[in-house]
Structure formats: structure tokens, C-alpha cells
Design a protein around this motif. Structure first.
Motif, PDB file in Angstrom:
ATOM      1  N   ILE A  88       0.836  -1.205   0.000  1.00 25.27           N
ATOM      2  CA  ILE A  88       0.000   0.000   0.000  1.00 25.27           C
ATOM      3  C   ILE A  88       0.873   1.258   0.000  1.00 25.27           C
ATOM      4  O   ILE A  88       0.640   2.215  -0.749  1.00 25.27           O
ATOM      5  CB  ILE A  88      -0.936   0.001   1.219  1.00 25.27           C
ATOM      6  CG1 ILE A  88      -2.014  -1.072   1.067  1.00 25.27           C
ATOM      7  CG2 ILE A  88      -1.595   1.368   1.409  1.00 25.27           C
ATOM      8  CD1 ILE A  88      -2.894  -1.247   2.284  1.00 25.27           C
ATOM      9  N   LEU A  92       1.533   4.240  -2.995  1.00 23.48           N
ATOM     10  CA  LEU A  92       1.390   5.664  -2.717  1.00 23.48           C
ATOM     11  C   LEU A  92       2.676   6.415  -3.045  1.00 23.48           C
ATOM     12  O   LEU A  92       2.641   7.523  -3.604  1.00 23.48           O
ATOM     13  CB  LEU A  92       1.021   5.860  -1.242  1.00 23.48           C
ATOM     14  CG  LEU A  92       0.706   7.295  -0.793  1.00 23.48           C
ATOM     15  CD1 LEU A  92      -0.474   7.860  -1.573  1.00 23.48           C
ATOM     16  CD2 LEU A  92       0.415   7.322   0.710  1.00 23.48           C
ATOM     17  N   TYR A 123       6.280   2.574   5.754  1.00 28.83           N
ATOM     18  CA  TYR A 123       4.845   2.382   5.997  1.00 28.83           C
ATOM     19  C   TYR A 123       4.629   1.081   6.776  1.00 28.83           C
ATOM     20  O   TYR A 123       3.788   1.023   7.677  1.00 28.83           O
ATOM     21  CB  TYR A 123       4.089   2.329   4.674  1.00 28.83           C
ATOM     22  CG  TYR A 123       4.110   3.616   3.906  1.00 28.83           C
ATOM     23  CD1 TYR A 123       3.072   4.546   4.018  1.00 28.83           C
ATOM     24  CD2 TYR A 123       5.166   3.924   3.056  1.00 28.83           C
ATOM     25  CE1 TYR A 123       3.096   5.740   3.307  1.00 28.83           C
ATOM     26  CE2 TYR A 123       5.200   5.116   2.342  1.00 28.83           C
ATOM     27  CZ  TYR A 123       4.162   6.020   2.478  1.00 28.83           C
ATOM     28  OH  TYR A 123       4.195   7.193   1.782  1.00 28.83           O
ATOM     29  N   TYR A 158      -7.822   6.627   1.797  1.00 26.72           N
ATOM     30  CA  TYR A 158      -6.647   6.245   1.011  1.00 26.72           C
ATOM     31  C   TYR A 158      -6.735   6.793  -0.408  1.00 26.72           C
ATOM     32  O   TYR A 158      -5.761   7.348  -0.943  1.00 26.72           O
ATOM     33  CB  TYR A 158      -6.516   4.723   0.987  1.00 26.72           C
ATOM     34  CG  TYR A 158      -5.300   4.226   0.220  1.00 26.72           C
ATOM     35  CD1 TYR A 158      -4.017   4.424   0.721  1.00 26.72           C
ATOM     36  CD2 TYR A 158      -5.444   3.561  -0.992  1.00 26.72           C
ATOM     37  CE1 TYR A 158      -2.910   3.974   0.030  1.00 26.72           C
ATOM     38  CE2 TYR A 158      -4.347   3.107  -1.690  1.00 26.72           C
ATOM     39  CZ  TYR A 158      -3.068   3.310  -1.173  1.00 26.72           C
ATOM     40  OH  TYR A 158      -1.978   2.866  -1.871  1.00 26.72           O
ATOM     41  N   LEU A 247      -3.495   8.851   7.365  1.00 29.99           N
ATOM     42  CA  LEU A 247      -2.803   7.604   7.053  1.00 29.99           C
ATOM     43  C   LEU A 247      -2.821   6.661   8.253  1.00 29.99           C
ATOM     44  O   LEU A 247      -2.988   5.449   8.103  1.00 29.99           O
ATOM     45  CB  LEU A 247      -1.364   7.895   6.625  1.00 29.99           C
ATOM     46  CG  LEU A 247      -0.592   6.693   6.076  1.00 29.99           C
ATOM     47  CD1 LEU A 247      -1.253   6.169   4.803  1.00 29.99           C
ATOM     48  CD2 LEU A 247       0.855   7.076   5.778  1.00 29.99           C
ATOM     49  N   VAL A 250      -6.202   5.046   8.388  1.00 23.88           N
ATOM     50  CA  VAL A 250      -6.277   3.930   7.435  1.00 23.88           C
ATOM     51  C   VAL A 250      -5.560   2.712   8.010  1.00 23.88           C
ATOM     52  O   VAL A 250      -6.085   1.585   7.977  1.00 23.88           O
ATOM     53  CB  VAL A 250      -5.660   4.327   6.078  1.00 23.88           C
ATOM     54  CG1 VAL A 250      -5.582   3.109   5.155  1.00 23.88           C
ATOM     55  CG2 VAL A 250      -6.485   5.412   5.414  1.00 23.88           C
ATOM     56  N   SER A 251      -4.354   2.929   8.542  1.00 26.87           N
ATOM     57  CA  SER A 251      -3.569   1.821   9.106  1.00 26.87           C
ATOM     58  C   SER A 251      -4.309   1.158  10.255  1.00 26.87           C
ATOM     59  O   SER A 251      -4.409  -0.073  10.326  1.00 26.87           O
ATOM     60  CB  SER A 251      -2.206   2.341   9.586  1.00 26.87           C
ATOM     61  OG  SER A 251      -1.517   3.010   8.559  1.00 26.87           O
TER      62      SER A 251
END
Length: 275
Positions: A88, A92, A123, A158, A247, A250-251
Motif C-alpha cells: 500500500i 502511494l 509504511y 486512502y 494515514l 487507514v492503518s
């Protein structure tokens, strides 16, 4: 009076012990990010032979990942989650570098379209921290929103990282929606046998802020470079906290959803392996 003072002193001492223990557990959970920062600093100061710096960083990250799984610090299920975040994050990175949001100016054999492969591990280190902290602090979620709300929300956040280059930036609308969706949600965690709770929205903000601090450290050691840092390093704009906040959300949503799915499957199958 003396008894009251003794009780207060006892509470203060216990609070300090709990704070130290909490910090220790957090430090252990941050092992992967710490190794990445240490590697960035070391390779910035010391020129390693045979390979460019970005390639050495990739090898260090791969060895670190192998060592954590081999030693049992991470489970195989956690490795799957971390690999997902690597992909992911790499997607990005490829897009953002192409759009000129930031760059990786140094040479490297492991660069694809201007993006070194080690960048995906930055990430992945966020996912590693979440998985480690989740397990070490025995995290539980209270009043977690339904699956059909969480997944589209994470996907929308995202996708906005990509679409805002061509359309309006709706990050603040999404941030407001997150506050509404998780208004009644709490995260419960354990330190030294004592359970504490915190609003999930607050945990998002705190993690996002500390990642912004980590970003400043990373750019200082040349992990990547923003356009305003081409001539000389400068502090990353505080507005980037909002990007990291989203972010992190999202994680967190991905890890939480996968853990709930894994937990339901483990319960139905009578197994106890944790994610």
C-alpha cells in the motif's frame, strides 16, 4: 495528615511506575521504526562500500524483518499485515513521487520509477508498531463501528491521497466523518495489570503527531526530500500532521478489521493464534 500525604505519594509513585512501564512497552513496539531511523542516521554519516545507500537500507530492512519473525517478535500473521502495508505504501510512493510531492534524489539499484524499495518499509513500520502495541498492551476496542462503514471510510481516505491531485481535497470532510463515526468508540489497553481507556479519535491524533515528529527526523537524515528541502533541510510543515493522521486512521482501521476477522475465525475454529 501524614496518612493523606503518604497516600498521595504512593499514587504519584505508582503513576510514575505505570508511565515508565507504558513507555517501555511503547519502545519495544517501536523496534522496527527505531532500526529504520538508526539505519538512516548511520548511512548518512558513514558511507558503506559496494552498494548505494538506498540499497543498503533495503537490505537492512529485509534483515530486520526476517530477524523479527525468526525471533518470534512478530508472528507470521503480523508479517502478512506488514507486507500488505508495504505494498500500500509503495503504491502511494510511486504516485506521489511521480506527481512531484517529494523525491528520492540519491542513486540506487533498487529504485523503481524513482522510488527506492526500502520506502515501503517505512509504511510497514507503522503497521509493525500497531501490531506490536496491540499485542503488548492487550488492546480491546469498545463500540467499534460496523464493517460496512469502516471499510468504505478507510478506502475513501486512502483514495483521497491520489484523487486530490485531480479533484478537490476532501481530507477535512473525511476527518470530520471519522470524528462522527468514532465519537463513541474507545480503545482499552493494559499497563502493569491495570486497564485504561482512551477515545479512539484521540489515539489517532497522538499517533499522527508522533509520526510527524518521526518524519522530521527521517527527512533530516535524507530518507526522502520535499521540494522546500532541496537546498537545505527545513521543518516539515505542520499541516502534514493531517496527512499522517489520515494515514494512521487507514492503518488502524485495516489492522483492527483484520484482527476482528482473525478473532472471529479463530473463535469459530477453536484456535488461539493472534494476529
Amino acid at each position: 495528615m501524614d496518612l493523606i500525604v503518604q497516600k498521595m505519594e504512593g499514587k504519584i509513585v505508582r503513576a510514575l511506575k505505570q508511565l515508565v512501564l507504558f513507555g517501555w512497552e511503547q519502545s519495544l513496539s517501536c523496534l522496527f521504526p527505531v532500526i529504520i531511523f538508526a539505519s538512516l542516521a548511520f548511512t548518512q554519516i558513514v558511507t558503506l562500500p559496494f552498494l548505494p545507500r538506498y540499497d543498503w537500507l533495503l537490505l537492512i530492512c529485509l534483515l530486520m524483518q526476517w530477524g523479527m519473525v525468526r525471533s518470534g517478535l512478530e508472528t507470521r500473521d503480523e508479517l502478512k499485515v506488514i507486507t500488505l502495508f508495504h505494498l500500500i505504501g509503495l503504491a502511494l510512493e510511486l504516485f506521489k513521487v511521480h506527481m512531484g510531492s517529494w523525491s528520492y534524489p540519491e542513486e540506487g539499484y533498487s529504485k523503481i520509477f524513482g522510488v527506492p524499495l526500502y520506502s515501503g518499509f517505512m509504511y510497514a513500520s507503522v503497521a509493525s508498531y500497531l501490531c506490536q502495541a496491540w499485542r503488548r498492551l492487550n488492546v480491546e476496542l469498545v463500540k467499534w463501528p460496523p464493517f460496512y462503514i469502516v471499510v468504505p471510510l478507510a478506502a475513501a481516505i486512502y483514495l483521497n491521497f491520489f484523487t486530490h491531485h485531480y479533484w478537490i481535497d476532501i481530507r477535512w470532510w473525511l476527518s470530520g466523518l471519522v470524528m462522527i463515526v468514532f465519537w463513541k468508540s474507545w480503545v482499552i489497553y493494559e499497563v502493569g495489570g491495570t486497564r485504561y481507556r482512551m477515545p479512539i479519535a484521540l489515539s489517532f491524533v497522538l499517533i499522527g503527531f508522533f509520526i510527524w515528529i518521526a518524519e522530521n527526523i527521517a527527512t533530516f537524515f535524507g530518507a526522502w526530500e520535499y521540494p522546500n528541502q532541496t537546498d537545505a533541510w527545513s521543518l516539515v510543515h505542520l499541516g502534514k500532521v493531517s496527512s499522517w493522521l489520515l494515514l494512521v486512521i487507514v492503518s488502524f482501521l485495516i489492522v483492527a478489521t483484520l484482527k476482528r476477522v482473525k478473532g472471529n475465525n479463530s473463535t469459530s475454529m477453536g484456535t488461539s493464534e493472534s494476529l
